[in-house]
Design a protein around this motif. Structure first.
Motif, PDB file in Angstrom:
ATOM      1  N   ALA A   1       0.811  -1.214   0.000  1.00 58.11           N
ATOM      2  CA  ALA A   1       0.000   0.000   0.000  1.00 58.11           C
ATOM      3  C   ALA A   1       0.847   1.269   0.000  1.00 58.11           C
ATOM      4  O   ALA A   1       0.435   2.289  -0.530  1.00 58.11           O
ATOM      5  CB  ALA A   1      -0.956   0.010   1.187  1.00 58.11           C
ATOM      6  N   ASP A   2       2.046   1.194   0.591  1.00 56.07           N
ATOM      7  CA  ASP A   2       2.941   2.349   0.543  1.00 56.07           C
ATOM      8  C   ASP A   2       4.364   1.936   0.142  1.00 56.07           C
ATOM      9  O   ASP A   2       5.320   2.651   0.399  1.00 56.07           O
ATOM     10  CB  ASP A   2       2.931   3.130   1.861  1.00 56.07           C
TER      11      ASP A   2
ATOM     12  N   SER B   1      12.311  -1.467  -4.953  1.00 50.86           N
ATOM     13  CA  SER B   1      12.286  -0.995  -6.335  1.00 50.86           C
ATOM     14  C   SER B   1      11.018  -0.191  -6.602  1.00 50.86           C
ATOM     15  O   SER B   1      11.071   0.883  -7.218  1.00 50.86           O
ATOM     16  CB  SER B   1      12.368  -2.183  -7.293  1.00 50.86           C
ATOM     17  N   ASP B   2       9.877  -0.695  -6.135  1.00 44.82           N
ATOM     18  CA  ASP B   2       8.613   0.034  -6.286  1.00 44.82           C
ATOM     19  C   ASP B   2       8.695   1.394  -5.603  1.00 44.82           C
ATOM     20  O   ASP B   2       8.262   2.413  -6.151  1.00 44.82           O
ATOM     21  CB  ASP B   2       7.448  -0.764  -5.701  1.00 44.82           C
ATOM     22  N   GLN B   3       9.261   1.411  -4.391  1.00 45.62           N
ATOM     23  CA  GLN B   3       9.374   2.650  -3.624  1.00 45.62           C
ATOM     24  C   GLN B   3      10.213   3.685  -4.383  1.00 45.62           C
ATOM     25  O   GLN B   3       9.832   4.850  -4.472  1.00 45.62           O
ATOM     26  CB  GLN B   3      10.013   2.334  -2.267  1.00 45.62           C
ATOM     27  N   ARG B   4      11.340   3.261  -4.950  1.00 42.62           N
ATOM     28  CA  ARG B   4      12.206   4.168  -5.702  1.00 42.62           C
ATOM     29  C   ARG B   4      11.492   4.744  -6.918  1.00 42.62           C
ATOM     30  O   ARG B   4      11.761   5.863  -7.327  1.00 42.62           O
ATOM     31  CB  ARG B   4      13.478   3.448  -6.164  1.00 42.62           C
ATOM     32  N   GLN B   5      10.578   3.965  -7.497  1.00 41.67           N
ATOM     33  CA  GLN B   5       9.865   4.400  -8.696  1.00 41.67           C
ATOM     34  C   GLN B   5       8.537   5.086  -8.379  1.00 41.67           C
ATOM     35  O   GLN B   5       7.813   5.492  -9.297  1.00 41.67           O
ATOM     36  CB  GLN B   5       9.608   3.202  -9.603  1.00 41.67           C
TER      37      GLN B   5
END
Length: 80
Positions: A18-19, A45-49
């Protein structure tokens, strides 16, 4: 027992997604390596993008169960 652990694992993943939080404590409470490290790497990786997950998972159902095997059908992801 196995099904409840599986559901807890997916719940932790959905919460962290979710975050895009690879440090979410629920992950370590329900997963072990190498799965834990793989999930954390993907979330990092998701967080960086700037990618986060929204929606819900419909978990697979056990359609047959014996002492030696289980038949599991269908994972569905609904995007919100």
């Amino acid at each position: 027992m196995v099904l409840s652990v599986y559901r807890a694992d997916w719940s932790a993943f959905e919460h962290a997604l979710a975050d895009a939080n690879p440090s979410d404590a629920q992950l370590a409470a329900t997963m072990v390596d190498p799965q834990l490290q793989g999930v954390k790497a993907n979330l990092f990786s998701d967080q960086r993008q700037g990618i986060v997950g929204r929606g819900s998972f419909t978990l697979p159902k056990i359609t047959a169960l014996s002492a030696a095997s289980a038949t599991v059908v269908g994972l569905r992801i609904q995007h919100g």
